[in-house]
Design an enzyme around this catalytic site. Structure first.
Site, mmCIF file in Angstrom:
data_model
loop_
_atom_site.group_PDB
_atom_site.id
_atom_site.type_symbol
_atom_site.label_atom_id
_atom_site.label_comp_id
_atom_site.label_asym_id
_atom_site.label_seq_id
_atom_site.Cartn_x
_atom_site.Cartn_y
_atom_site.Cartn_z
ATOM 1 C CB CYS A 242 49.831 64.068 82.938
ATOM 2 S SG CYS A 242 50.952 65.507 83.550
ATOM 3 C CB ALA A 243 51.233 60.064 78.567
ATOM 4 C CB ALA A 244 48.396 57.027 82.399
ATOM 5 C CE LYS A 248 43.130 64.324 76.608
ATOM 6 N NZ LYS A 248 42.615 63.529 77.723
ATOM 7 C CG ASP A 266 51.032 58.371 84.389
ATOM 8 O OD1 ASP A 266 50.208 59.396 83.958
ATOM 9 O OD2 ASP A 266 51.156 57.821 85.744
ATOM 10 C CG ASP A 293 57.268 63.864 89.457
ATOM 11 O OD1 ASP A 293 56.473 64.510 88.879
ATOM 12 O OD2 ASP A 293 57.057 64.000 90.682
ATOM 13 C CG ASP A 323 44.721 65.902 79.886
ATOM 14 O OD1 ASP A 323 43.709 66.738 79.719
ATOM 15 O OD2 ASP A 323 44.415 64.791 80.075
ATOM 16 C CB CYS A 373 38.342 66.410 82.393
ATOM 17 S SG CYS A 373 39.397 65.696 83.797
#
Length: 469
Positions: A242-244, A248, A266, A293, A323, A373
């Site tokens: 889930c990179a956007a 990271k 993403d 997805d 993440d 987060c």
């Protein structure tokens, strides 16, 4: 010391979060008074910015020493000669820390006012100028060049274009209007760019938009810790599920010296575009970004010859960073959190689907790092307890570096397991503010310790996959 009131939550969300931080395990260990104190401290801390601005150096293009010197010159210029140090983190060698000066209580409020939305106000408290789309209201006779006071409408009750607002608002600093009221609200097209250039914000942080953009990346401290914990090695195949927007992702590629392969995914096309832009800006070539997805990333049948993107074969990645999308209740500053309880509690099923997929895609002997987060138990420690019960092939691992606190009680994990987790808890430090004098009197090691604690709320768990499931 609390300059703003505690974070404004929906009543049902405050009750939910209060129950989380007053759970039986926690009260048994800390006592009722201490558990209550930590919870109230958390609510106060969330409405204030972290004590430091954190930037990650793109060591692929420049040395940390080079960038540190350039950054010091930039800050000296922005802060009009104020002596504010740039510190290198001793355990995160690619991280630089800039102390945030404030809250500044001696600022003179102006008669001409600008009201901004809560999200815009949060950005101003971390060093941003006010961009036109964030402006909701302006005084009747405001002209370009006027000195104005900027306020955040945390309840979202100010009507767009209002000439006066008497509702709840929080003063976040003074600036110079770049446009008149009529230009802001009478334009036929949607205006972009800076509407108010902040000259005296309540919290003084450097504005780093388009500053040394190829050499540094603005990133919260725990977000930088995650990539070091995953510890990618040159030549490995890494998946960032889930990179956007790619903070990271680019960090992983840098730590690998741009050798190997970092697959970034993403499900939103515009966000994938942003990942590619960041990779190009930082001149990292080992990143391949795809719109996908993450819950559908596993190939059911045989992959086509030469296929680069998803879906991927089972057990084809050396390390995976997950993440996950989360309720985001650790983000700071956040003076108002508008989500309902249904929204806050909606993420656990999605996180478990993504986690299950990650386990299938990970090689035996591979490393999986899970992070959020947020500060809830259900998205953090409860997910770890679920993962260990659901996947016997997984084992918790110690984390290096480990600069946050241990995991929070309440999910039934053992004390040894909690020590392997890493929870960054803003309530662990008392809000104290910082001025130039106190900064000069502080030892560097004390400032580093403060930076480690006074950051956003964040959670990290590290697993190794012992064998095939």
């Amino acid at each position: 010391m609390s300059f703003f009131s505690k974070i404004l939550l929906q009543p049902e969300v405050e009750e939910y979060l209060g129950n989380v931080f007053r759970n039986k395990e926690l009260i048994s260990a800390l006592g009722t008074l201490e558990a209550e104190r930590k919870y109230e401290s958390l609510l106060n801390c969330l409405s204030h910015p972290p004590a430091f601005t954190t930037v990650r150096v793109n060591t692929h293009l420049a040395s940390v020493k080079q960038v540190k010197n350039l950054l010091f010159e930039e800050i000296h210029k922005q802060f009009k000669g104020l002596s504010v140090p740039v510190l290198r983190h001793p355990e995160l060698q690619d991280i630089l820390l800039i102390p945030v000066i404030g809250p500044r209580k001696d600022l003179q409020k102006q008669s001409s006012e600008v009201i901004v939305g809560a999200q815009c106000g949060n950005s101003v408290l971390r060093g941003a100028h006010v961009f036109v789309p964030g402006i909701i209201s302006a005084s009747k006779f405001m002209k370009a060049g006027d000195v104005v006071s900027v306020y955040s409408d945390i309840e979202g009750k100010c009507k767009r274009g209002a000439k006066e607002f008497l509702g709840t608002k929080f003063f976040i600093g003074n600036g110079i209007s770049e446009l008149s009221r009529s230009e802001i609200f009478s334009s036929s097209g949607s205006l972009k760019g800076i509407g108010v250039r902040m000259t005296d914000p309540v919290y003084l942080s450097p504005s780093l938009d388009n500053v040394l953009s190829s050499y540094l990346f603005l990133q919260n401290l725990p977000s930088a810790v995650v990539s070091h914990v995953l510890n990618p090695q040159p030549g490995e195949r890494i998946l960032d599920m889930c990179a956007a927007p790619g903070g990271k992702t680019t960090h992983l590629a840098t730590l690998m010296h741009d050798q190997g392969e970092v697959i970034a995914m993403d499900k939103i096309a515009n966000k994938v575009k942003k990942i590619k832009q960041n990779a190009a800006l930082l001149q990292l070539n080992c990143i391949k970004a795809f719109c996908c997805d993450g819950t559908k990333a596993l190939a059911i049948g045989k992959r086509e010859d030469g296929q680069e993107g998803p879906p991927f074969s089972a057990e084809s990645f050396d390390r995976i960073l997950l993440d996950v999308p989360c309720s985001g209740m650790g983000q700071r500053p956040n003076m108002a959190y508008s989500w309902t309880l249904k929204e806050v509690t909606s993420y656990q099923p999605l996180q478990r689907k993504l986690f299950s997929m990650a386990v299938k895609l990970l090689k035996p002997g591979g490393i999986l790092v899970y992070s959020t987060c947020t500060v809830t138990l259900s998205e953090n420690e409860e997910q770890v307890a679920w993962a260990l019960e659901t996947f016997p092939c997984l084992q918790l691992q110690s984390q290096d570096p480990h600069i946050g606190g241990e995991g929070m009680r309440g999910a039934g994990l053992s004390l040894d397991q909690l020590k392997l987790l890493q929870r960054f808890d803003p309530s662990s430090v008392t809000l104290q503010g910082m001025d130039v004098n106190s900064l000069q009197d502080s030892r560097e090691e004390d400032l580093i310790l403060l930076a480690n604690k006074d950051c956003i709320g964040f959670f990290i768990a590290k697993f190794i996959k012992l064998n095939s499931k």
